[in-house]
Design a protein around this motif. Sequence first.
Motif, PDB file in Angstrom:
ATOM      1  N   LEU A 191     -15.457   7.220   6.028  1.00 45.04           N
ATOM      2  CA  LEU A 191     -14.057   7.736   6.137  1.00 45.04           C
ATOM      3  C   LEU A 191     -13.116   6.719   6.112  1.00 45.04           C
ATOM      4  N   VAL A 192     -13.470   5.503   6.492  1.00 43.88           N
ATOM      5  CA  VAL A 192     -12.635   4.371   6.936  1.00 43.88           C
ATOM      6  C   VAL A 192     -12.667   3.687   5.616  1.00 43.88           C
ATOM      7  N   ASP A 193     -13.698   3.569   4.735  1.00 45.64           N
ATOM      8  CA  ASP A 193     -13.721   2.938   3.311  1.00 45.64           C
ATOM      9  C   ASP A 193     -12.614   3.834   2.620  1.00 45.64           C
ATOM     10  N   GLU A 194     -12.622   5.121   2.740  1.00 48.88           N
ATOM     11  CA  GLU A 194     -11.667   5.884   2.005  1.00 48.88           C
ATOM     12  C   GLU A 194     -10.054   5.463   2.655  1.00 48.88           C
ATOM     13  N   GLY A 195      -9.853   5.582   3.893  1.00 47.32           N
ATOM     14  CA  GLY A 195      -8.590   5.579   4.594  1.00 47.32           C
ATOM     15  C   GLY A 195      -8.153   4.647   5.202  1.00 47.32           C
ATOM     16  N   GLY A 196      -9.056   3.659   5.579  1.00 46.71           N
ATOM     17  CA  GLY A 196      -8.648   2.287   6.322  1.00 46.71           C
ATOM     18  C   GLY A 196      -8.470   2.881   7.886  1.00 46.71           C
ATOM     19  N   ILE A 197      -7.881   1.980   8.849  1.00 43.98           N
ATOM     20  CA  ILE A 197      -7.621   2.194  10.156  1.00 43.98           C
ATOM     21  C   ILE A 197      -6.246   1.969  10.352  1.00 43.98           C
ATOM     22  N   VAL A 198      -5.489   2.624  10.937  1.00 46.80           N
ATOM     23  CA  VAL A 198      -4.120   2.168  11.539  1.00 46.80           C
ATOM     24  C   VAL A 198      -4.076   2.445  13.135  1.00 46.80           C
ATOM     25  N   THR A 199      -3.240   1.477  13.603  1.00 44.68           N
ATOM     26  CA  THR A 199      -2.935   1.389  14.850  1.00 44.68           C
ATOM     27  C   THR A 199      -1.705   1.270  15.377  1.00 44.68           C
ATOM     28  N   PRO A 200      -0.796   2.670  15.213  1.00 46.09           N
ATOM     29  CA  PRO A 200       0.637   2.564  15.726  1.00 46.09           C
ATOM     30  C   PRO A 200       0.718   1.971  17.255  1.00 46.09           C
ATOM     31  N   ILE A 201       1.610   1.042  17.179  1.00 45.92           N
ATOM     32  CA  ILE A 201       1.713   0.206  18.328  1.00 45.92           C
ATOM     33  C   ILE A 201       3.263   0.301  18.671  1.00 45.92           C
ATOM     34  N   GLY A 202       3.771  -0.059  19.896  1.00 42.90           N
ATOM     35  CA  GLY A 202       5.253  -0.119  20.289  1.00 42.90           C
ATOM     36  C   GLY A 202       5.516   0.026  21.573  1.00 42.90           C
ATOM     37  N   ALA A 203       6.854   0.135  21.988  1.00 38.87           N
ATOM     38  CA  ALA A 203       7.455   0.180  23.368  1.00 38.87           C
ATOM     39  C   ALA A 203       7.056   1.476  23.854  1.00 38.87           C
ATOM     40  N   PRO A 204       7.315   1.488  25.212  1.00 40.44           N
ATOM     41  CA  PRO A 204       6.948   2.644  26.024  1.00 40.44           C
ATOM     42  C   PRO A 204       8.168   3.689  25.397  1.00 40.44           C
ATOM     43  N   GLY A 205       7.776   4.762  25.304  1.00 38.76           N
ATOM     44  CA  GLY A 205       8.752   6.108  24.887  1.00 38.76           C
ATOM     45  C   GLY A 205       8.234   6.538  23.373  1.00 38.76           C
ATOM     46  N   GLY A 206       7.526   5.541  22.872  1.00 37.02           N
ATOM     47  CA  GLY A 206       7.112   5.987  21.581  1.00 37.02           C
ATOM     48  C   GLY A 206       5.959   7.295  21.589  1.00 37.02           C
ATOM     49  N   VAL A 207       6.284   8.012  20.319  1.00 35.50           N
ATOM     50  CA  VAL A 207       5.466   9.431  20.471  1.00 35.50           C
ATOM     51  C   VAL A 207       4.602   9.382  19.158  1.00 35.50           C
ATOM     52  N   MET A 208       3.423   9.672  19.385  1.00 38.70           N
ATOM     53  CA  MET A 208       2.622   9.834  18.122  1.00 38.70           C
ATOM     54  C   MET A 208       1.989  11.266  18.055  1.00 38.70           C
ATOM     55  N   MET A 209       2.078  11.787  16.861  1.00 42.75           N
ATOM     56  CA  MET A 209       1.364  13.208  16.686  1.00 42.75           C
ATOM     57  C   MET A 209       0.154  13.073  15.767  1.00 42.75           C
ATOM     58  N   PHE A 210      -0.801  13.628  15.912  1.00 37.08           N
ATOM     59  CA  PHE A 210      -1.657  13.746  15.120  1.00 37.08           C
ATOM     60  C   PHE A 210      -2.714  14.932  14.992  1.00 37.08           C
ATOM     61  N   HIS A 211      -3.138  15.302  13.862  1.00 29.61           N
ATOM     62  CA  HIS A 211      -4.014  16.313  13.455  1.00 29.61           C
ATOM     63  C   HIS A 211      -5.263  16.617  14.380  1.00 29.61           C
ATOM     64  N   GLY A 212      -5.600  17.592  14.713  1.00 27.51           N
ATOM     65  CA  GLY A 212      -6.722  17.878  15.631  1.00 27.51           C
ATOM     66  C   GLY A 212      -8.068  17.440  14.927  1.00 27.51           C
ATOM     67  N   ASN A 213      -8.136  17.365  13.553  1.00 27.73           N
ATOM     68  CA  ASN A 213      -9.337  16.844  12.737  1.00 27.73           C
ATOM     69  C   ASN A 213      -9.244  15.369  12.334  1.00 27.73           C
ATOM     70  N   LEU A 214      -8.066  14.631  12.910  1.00 32.57           N
ATOM     71  CA  LEU A 214      -8.084  13.413  12.537  1.00 32.57           C
ATOM     72  C   LEU A 214      -8.781  12.341  13.249  1.00 32.57           C
TER      73      LEU A 214
END
Lengths: 266, 266
Positions: free
Chosen positions: A179-202
């Motif tokens: 899966l990583v060969d296909e899609g890579g890896i991302v690591t959203p980073i940032g200040a307190p208050g940031g919001v990240m949503m992700f799919h239940g199958n991600l």
Amino acid sequence: MRLNEQQTRQFETEGWLFLPEAFSAEEVAVLRTEAEAIYREDRKEIWRETSGSPRTAFAAHTYNEGFRILGTHPRLIEPVEQLFGEHLYMHQFKINAKSAFDGAVWQWHQDYGTWARDDGMPEPKAMNIAVFLDEVMAINGPLMLVPRSHRHGTLAAEHDVSTTSYPLWTLDNETVKRLVDEGGIVTPIGAPGGVMMFHGNLVHGSAGNITPYPRKIVYLTLNAVANYIRTPTRPDWIAHRDFTPIEPVGDEALLHYARRFRQAAE
Amino acid sequence: MRLNEQQTRQFETEGWLFLPEAFSAEEVAVLRTEAEAIYREDRKEIWRETSGSPRTAFAAHTYNEGFRILGTHPRLIEPVEQLFGEHLYMHQFKINAKSAFDGAVWQWHQDYGTWARDDGMPEPKAMNIAVFLDEVMAINGPLMLVPRSHRHGTLAAEHDVSTTSYPLWTLDNETVKRLVDEGGIVTPIGAPGGVMMFHGNLVHGSAGNITPYPRKIVYLTLNAVANYIRTPTRPDWIAHRDFTPIEPVGDEALLHYARRFRQAAE
């Protein structure tokens, strides 16, 4: 709050969406203070590492006013209602610590793998939303996501009850590599208050944290009401049984609470 | 190869120096291939995690031609001779794996703490040089350095023989927090072939690696000849007893070796 077309498209194709500074410093500071106080409590909803450091506090929205407001906040509820086109209830609510110096690893997994197997959730129509309470940095164990991996459905997984203190249905290395060969890896980073949503199958995971910087994140798991869990095996403070649709509070509710809280402390 | 004034000044004040692309892709590819072959060998110089994954291969410059050349390479030897103003010998030589999926943590420590306590090295006049064999990324357990921490001398440390498979004199959390409050944390990252030098008293550590990306790094420990170790307690393939000054090879030696190696493989 409504997502724009570019945002909904990114969620569909990539499986995740990051909204920096969705909450102000003032709004999030009160939650950080409350989370630290909760971790000092001795209650069954708080799971710890073998070192004693907190790992997860469950269900804080049921016993803390600040987190009750966060769990009904329109900036979290409305975008997910928009994406699913359905009303939502709170399936799970937790504050993950990833403590300074000994925050432990979360192995690669899909959340829906657990919701399906342990809770009897019919479809992956539930969403995890992460709210950053501390600054999430590259070095303090940020969440690592595998973009597009949600398109592969629910993958075979093994029940890992040994690596860390929290049992998890984890993926094998070969699957993750593919899966990583296909899609890579991302690591959203940032200040307190940031919001990240992700799919239940991600597919996602996070490494340990040896830095002096704690990395607390609140996770709301919002499930479509019609997708309520059928055969729960976990306690009701981990997988909730109250399927009442969430009524969002006003957009200012958390800010007003933060101000009341600060006045009371002064 | 000589360092310029800006570089020597950075080393003095910050305690570290990063030279991206010091070796070409062609030069470093052969070493990566050789390292992987060495990890498959069964020999006492190779230490493994409890999972069986390689953690460190010691002394490869004594049994592998490519690493012998690297251990005498002018791009590594000359800058350190310049900084110390003395001839050097090889105190330690290791290839650290930080394997994909289960590369383990290195707790916060100073290298000189171990060289002094375990090997009887009189002064911190030895230098660790890291040569990246794989791409070092933010997500695969990069080395984390605490800038300026080398100015605090040799700090009190405890002998950690439990956290990981490699015994280490590690610092307590309070000390690390104090130094990080002062100097922050930097994590030099980059392509294979990058070279990082850091002072023997610079505090550093690295988190685990759960990604599919291995992160192999060669570490040369170059010690001033006059600063030879007095009371070694570790085997001579960990703390070498050959104090002969290193004669650098030609700058092209590794490239020529890489070409011979490739021709032989074709």
